[in-house]
Design an enzyme around this catalytic site. Structure first.
Site, PDB file in Angstrom:
ATOM      1  N   ASP A  70     -13.039  15.012 113.136  1.00 14.61           N
ATOM      2  CA  ASP A  70     -13.482  13.612 113.086  1.00 14.61           C
ATOM      3  C   ASP A  70     -13.401  13.061 111.663  1.00 14.61           C
ATOM      4  O   ASP A  70     -13.500  11.848 111.461  1.00 14.61           O
ATOM      5  CB  ASP A  70     -14.925  13.481 113.599  1.00 14.61           C
ATOM      6  CG  ASP A  70     -15.008  12.997 115.039  1.00 14.61           C
ATOM      7  OD1 ASP A  70     -14.016  12.397 115.518  1.00 14.61           O
ATOM      8  OD2 ASP A  70     -16.065  13.220 115.669  1.00 14.61           O
ATOM      9  N   LYS A 104     -11.762  12.306 125.804  1.00 15.28           N
ATOM     10  CA  LYS A 104     -11.230  13.244 124.813  1.00 15.28           C
ATOM     11  C   LYS A 104     -10.787  14.551 125.485  1.00 15.28           C
ATOM     12  O   LYS A 104      -9.721  15.086 125.165  1.00 15.28           O
ATOM     13  CB  LYS A 104     -12.289  13.501 123.725  1.00 15.28           C
ATOM     14  CG  LYS A 104     -12.541  12.279 122.857  1.00 15.28           C
ATOM     15  CD  LYS A 104     -13.771  12.402 121.969  1.00 15.28           C
ATOM     16  CE  LYS A 104     -14.075  11.036 121.342  1.00 15.28           C
ATOM     17  NZ  LYS A 104     -15.252  11.068 120.440  1.00 15.28           N
ATOM     18  N   GLN A 115     -20.363  14.476 119.445  1.00 13.20           N
ATOM     19  CA  GLN A 115     -20.331  13.077 119.888  1.00 13.20           C
ATOM     20  C   GLN A 115     -21.535  12.316 119.337  1.00 13.20           C
ATOM     21  O   GLN A 115     -22.668  12.749 119.504  1.00 13.20           O
ATOM     22  CB  GLN A 115     -20.298  13.025 121.428  1.00 13.20           C
ATOM     23  CG  GLN A 115     -20.175  11.627 121.998  1.00 13.20           C
ATOM     24  CD  GLN A 115     -18.854  10.935 121.621  1.00 13.20           C
ATOM     25  OE1 GLN A 115     -17.795  11.549 121.668  1.00 13.20           O
ATOM     26  NE2 GLN A 115     -18.928   9.685 121.229  1.00 13.20           N
TER      27      GLN A 115
HETATM   28  C1  BQF Z   1      -9.811   1.316 125.364  1.00 18.36           C
HETATM   29  C2  BQF Z   1     -17.103   4.858 120.037  1.00 18.36           C
HETATM   30  C3  BQF Z   1     -18.826   3.336 119.301  1.00 18.36           C
HETATM   31  C4  BQF Z   1     -19.693   4.397 119.094  1.00 18.36           C
HETATM   32  C5  BQF Z   1     -19.287   5.699 119.320  1.00 18.36           C
HETATM   33  C6  BQF Z   1     -10.130   3.753 124.894  1.00 18.36           C
HETATM   34  C7  BQF Z   1     -12.125   4.580 123.823  1.00 18.36           C
HETATM   35  C8  BQF Z   1     -12.628   3.294 123.828  1.00 18.36           C
HETATM   36  C9  BQF Z   1     -11.876   2.223 124.325  1.00 18.36           C
HETATM   37  C10 BQF Z   1     -12.887   5.738 123.272  1.00 18.36           C
HETATM   38  C11 BQF Z   1     -15.773   5.151 120.563  1.00 18.36           C
HETATM   39  C12 BQF Z   1     -14.781   4.070 120.832  1.00 18.36           C
HETATM   40  C13 BQF Z   1     -15.431   6.476 120.840  1.00 18.36           C
HETATM   41  C14 BQF Z   1     -10.635   2.463 124.867  1.00 18.36           C
HETATM   42  C15 BQF Z   1     -14.111   6.873 121.454  1.00 18.36           C
HETATM   43  C16 BQF Z   1     -13.376   4.591 121.088  1.00 18.36           C
HETATM   44  O1  BQF Z   1      -8.981   1.510 126.268  1.00 18.36           O
HETATM   45  O2  BQF Z   1      -9.934   0.223 124.807  1.00 18.36           O
HETATM   46  C17 BQF Z   1     -10.860   4.812 124.378  1.00 18.36           C
HETATM   47  O3  BQF Z   1     -13.040   6.703 123.986  1.00 18.36           O
HETATM   48  N1  BQF Z   1     -13.421   5.730 121.987  1.00 18.36           N
HETATM   49  C18 BQF Z   1     -16.383   7.497 120.552  1.00 18.36           C
HETATM   50  O4  BQF Z   1     -16.140   8.663 120.769  1.00 18.36           O
HETATM   51  O5  BQF Z   1     -17.587   7.184 120.048  1.00 18.36           O
HETATM   52  C19 BQF Z   1     -17.988   5.919 119.798  1.00 18.36           C
HETATM   53  C20 BQF Z   1     -17.549   3.565 119.772  1.00 18.36           C
END
Ligand code: BQF
Length: 291
Positions: A119, A52, A96
């Site tokens: 968010d 991010k 987060q």
């Molecule tokens: C990709 C998330 C579960 C719990 C909390 C790119 C992300 C993921 C995959 C990413 C996720 C999932 C995020 C890919 C943010 C998605 O290339 O496939 C980016 O950074 N995510 C989060 O902040 O908290 C989570 C999943």
């Protein structure tokens, strides 16, 4: 089969945002500024927050990362949120997830000013989303809508089946896909861990959105020909084929189902990158709504 390429689409969106930032700054405005709070040092959470912050840099946003040890008190966390709420320089604030067990996630979410809640998790913003009022849509659902729209996937009158009822994906997705809008106007079925005869239901899906967090759960026998599949799962598994030593698996057995699909998202490079792009889009909206 057409791939819903989230990585490419997210890059297109980031490009569009970067251009808007340039215009904004040229007009004498200030750069959008996202603040992120990270509690503890969970590996996946670190990866997500870093992605991010990096994405902010890419599009010309300012970002601030505030870190706390995993034993931080709820009180201290809430007081940092209050400080950021009152900081006129910061447009958007995310915490987060997940948080350590001794901290009440709902309390933390409700402490974030709805105006900075990029968010889209605050109950008042969930309420606005439900009533189809302008608001910050939760980033993953917003990313899925954007993927469907930019690939012109037909949704009117289609049967959309969602697997998983989480507050951040399944539940909001069920509301958005039922709305009188595009993408939307679907007949929606929201399934979950207590659903009986799941396969019988998924087999009738025109659009199947899978967000339950079980690697390769959906197989070819569970879907019909011509289905559009959105795979929200990301499970990290060990692998000796990658240099990092692990790889990501979706909730869908991609190789097994791909030949039956009209559209399908890959993992990685599907919904994940779109989530990040939508967070940036919400932050831009937050910054612009102040002027
Ligand atoms: C990709 C998330 C579960 C719990 C909390 C790119 C992300 C993921 C995959 C990413 C996720 C999932 C995020 C890919 C943010 C998605 O290339 O496939 C980016 O950074 N995510 C989060 O902040 O908290 C989570 C999943």
């Amino acid at each position: 089969m057409q791939l819903l390429d989230g990585k490419k689409t997210a890059n297109d969106i980031k490009e569009e945002i970067a251009i808007e930032v340039t215009t904004l700054v040229a007009k004498g405005g200030k750069k959008p500024h996202l603040a992120a709070i990270l509690v503890g040092s969970d590996g996946a959470s670190e990866t997500y927050v870093n992605a991010k912050v990096k994405a902010c840099e890419r599009v010309g946003f300012d970002s601030t990362l505030v870190r706390f040890d995993s034993d931080v008190s709820e009180e201290e966390l809430l007081s940092e949120i209050e400080k950021i709420n009152n900081n006129l320089d910061i447009d958007g604030l995310i915490v987060q997830l997940p948080l350590p067990k001794h901290i009440d996630e709902m309390k933390v979410t409700e402490a974030i000013s709805p105006k900075k809640d990029v968010d889209g998790f605050h109950p008042s913003n969930i309420g606005r989303m439900t009533l189809n009022s302008p608001t910050f849509l939760p980033a993953t659902p917003a990313g899925i809508l954007e993927l469907l729209e930019r690939h012109k996937v037909e949704t009117v009158g289609k049967h959309c089946v969602i697997v998983g009822r989480s507050n951040i994906v399944g539940l909001p997705m069920s509301i958005l896909m039922a709305q009188k809008s595009y993408p939307g106007n679907c007949t929606v079925t929201l399934t979950h861990s207590r659903t009986q005869n799941l396969k019988k239901i998924t087999k009738t899906a025109d659009i199947l959105i899978v967000a339950l967090g079980k690697a390769e759960f959906v197989t070819a026998d569970m879907v019909k020909d011509g289905v559009c599949i959105i795979d929200v799962g990301i499970t990290r598994v060990k692998s000796d084929k990658t240099k990092s030593g692990w790889k990501l698996l979706g909730d869908v057995a991609f190789e097994s189902v791909k030949d039956k699909c009209s559209f399908i998202t890959p993992v990685p490079g599907g919904v994940g990158p779109m989530t990040i792009a939508m967070l940036l889009k919400n932050t831009l909206i937050a910054a612009k709504s102040k002027t």
